[in-house]
Design a protein around this motif. Sequence first.
Motif, PDB file in Angstrom:
ATOM      1  N   HIS A  85     -19.839  66.789  22.425  1.00  0.00           N
ATOM      2  CA  HIS A  85     -19.740  68.244  22.353  1.00  0.00           C
ATOM      3  C   HIS A  85     -20.581  68.846  23.485  1.00  0.00           C
ATOM      4  O   HIS A  85     -21.733  68.455  23.676  1.00  0.00           O
ATOM      5  CB  HIS A  85     -20.271  68.736  21.002  1.00  0.00           C
ATOM      6  N   ASP A  86     -19.998  69.763  24.230  1.00  0.00           N
ATOM      7  CA  ASP A  86     -20.677  70.428  25.345  1.00  0.00           C
ATOM      8  C   ASP A  86     -20.828  71.899  25.005  1.00  0.00           C
ATOM      9  O   ASP A  86     -19.836  72.612  24.868  1.00  0.00           O
ATOM     10  CB  ASP A  86     -19.850  70.255  26.618  1.00  0.00           C
ATOM     11  N   ASP A  87     -22.085  72.355  24.868  1.00  0.00           N
ATOM     12  CA  ASP A  87     -22.304  73.776  24.553  1.00  0.00           C
ATOM     13  C   ASP A  87     -22.755  74.565  25.784  1.00  0.00           C
ATOM     14  O   ASP A  87     -23.360  75.625  25.661  1.00  0.00           O
ATOM     15  CB  ASP A  87     -23.291  73.934  23.400  1.00  0.00           C
ATOM     16  N   THR A  90     -26.246  71.726  26.692  1.00  0.00           N
ATOM     17  CA  THR A  90     -26.533  70.373  26.242  1.00  0.00           C
ATOM     18  C   THR A  90     -25.237  69.617  25.980  1.00  0.00           C
ATOM     19  O   THR A  90     -24.273  70.193  25.484  1.00  0.00           O
ATOM     20  CB  THR A  90     -27.349  70.433  24.928  1.00  0.00           C
ATOM     21  N   HIS A  92     -23.965  66.837  23.515  1.00  0.00           N
ATOM     22  CA  HIS A  92     -24.375  66.209  22.261  1.00  0.00           C
ATOM     23  C   HIS A  92     -23.410  65.073  21.949  1.00  0.00           C
ATOM     24  O   HIS A  92     -22.198  65.298  21.845  1.00  0.00           O
ATOM     25  CB  HIS A  92     -24.384  67.214  21.104  1.00  0.00           C
ATOM     26  N   VAL A  94     -21.808  63.216  19.492  1.00  0.00           N
ATOM     27  CA  VAL A  94     -21.529  63.395  18.070  1.00  0.00           C
ATOM     28  C   VAL A  94     -21.322  62.035  17.411  1.00  0.00           C
ATOM     29  O   VAL A  94     -21.797  61.784  16.301  1.00  0.00           O
ATOM     30  CB  VAL A  94     -20.284  64.291  17.873  1.00  0.00           C
ATOM     31  N   VAL A 127     -29.229  65.693  26.881  1.00  0.00           N
ATOM     32  CA  VAL A 127     -28.248  64.984  26.054  1.00  0.00           C
ATOM     33  C   VAL A 127     -28.952  64.758  24.733  1.00  0.00           C
ATOM     34  O   VAL A 127     -30.112  64.333  24.695  1.00  0.00           O
ATOM     35  CB  VAL A 127     -27.828  63.637  26.681  1.00  0.00           C
ATOM     36  N   THR A 128     -28.274  65.081  23.633  1.00  0.00           N
ATOM     37  CA  THR A 128     -28.849  64.886  22.309  1.00  0.00           C
ATOM     38  C   THR A 128     -27.937  63.997  21.480  1.00  0.00           C
ATOM     39  O   THR A 128     -26.754  63.833  21.788  1.00  0.00           O
ATOM     40  CB  THR A 128     -29.059  66.236  21.581  1.00  0.00           C
ATOM     41  N   LEU A 129     -28.501  63.453  20.419  1.00  0.00           N
ATOM     42  CA  LEU A 129     -27.742  62.642  19.470  1.00  0.00           C
ATOM     43  C   LEU A 129     -28.575  62.471  18.218  1.00  0.00           C
ATOM     44  O   LEU A 129     -29.762  62.793  18.206  1.00  0.00           O
ATOM     45  CB  LEU A 129     -27.362  61.280  20.074  1.00  0.00           C
ATOM     46  N   SER A 130     -27.946  61.965  17.185  1.00  0.00           N
ATOM     47  CA  SER A 130     -28.642  61.600  15.950  1.00  0.00           C
ATOM     48  C   SER A 130     -28.329  60.146  15.656  1.00  0.00           C
ATOM     49  O   SER A 130     -27.226  59.674  15.936  1.00  0.00           O
ATOM     50  CB  SER A 130     -28.174  62.466  14.775  1.00  0.00           C
ATOM     51  N   ARG A 158     -33.238  62.635  15.150  1.00  0.00           N
ATOM     52  CA  ARG A 158     -32.632  63.393  16.239  1.00  0.00           C
ATOM     53  C   ARG A 158     -33.338  62.967  17.514  1.00  0.00           C
ATOM     54  O   ARG A 158     -34.560  62.839  17.533  1.00  0.00           O
ATOM     55  CB  ARG A 158     -32.774  64.883  16.006  1.00  0.00           C
ATOM     56  N   LEU A 160     -33.443  63.132  22.024  1.00  0.00           N
ATOM     57  CA  LEU A 160     -33.225  63.996  23.175  1.00  0.00           C
ATOM     58  C   LEU A 160     -33.501  63.213  24.456  1.00  0.00           C
ATOM     59  O   LEU A 160     -34.472  62.453  24.523  1.00  0.00           O
ATOM     60  CB  LEU A 160     -34.174  65.192  23.090  1.00  0.00           C
TER      61      LEU A 160
END
Length: 185
Positions: A85-87, A90, A92, A94, A127-130, A158, A160
């Motif tokens: 996902h690109d906001d 960032t 992300h 998913v 770039v983020t992720l969980s 979470r 980063l």
Amino acid sequence: MPAEANALLSLHTRSSNPQDVPFLRSLFASRCDHLRALGLPPPALQALIDQQYACREADYLRRFPEAQTRIALVGDECVGSLVVHDDDTTLHIVDLVVAPAVRGRGHGRTLVQQVQSQARAVGRQAVTLSVDPMNQSALRLYLALGFQATDKQPVQWRMLWRPCPRDAREDARADILSLPTTTKG
């Protein structure tokens, strides 16, 4: 060149399409050992997995309506999937799944590195992720790729990663090259 290294060089992605749904469902099912442990009869287990898949897809659509699903391929063989996902600030990650038959060959690492490269190329800040902290192989991978935990909950961390700005990398290299050298003699 070893066959595995050659295979990594040809890892690429393409946008998913409706014909990929059976493959995506099989990837999802490959991560449902917790449901298999219930000991349900095969038709009931399949119905539960199908229901869980549908719920997850609806949740992703609700939370990440603009996310792109990519199919990872080696040659023509589907080996995994990546949902990003690109906001506009960032990227992300998913979801990232590598097919069980090809895990441990570096495909997951390559996919994450591709997202990191994309973040640099399009000027994203992070770039983020969980990740489930019990998934030690994934956690080790993300830490090795420079991700830092920003929120550690029992069932989900979470994470980063921030790209090093190009100018900062070039400045650091220039500083190292310009350091005076001294010799004892």
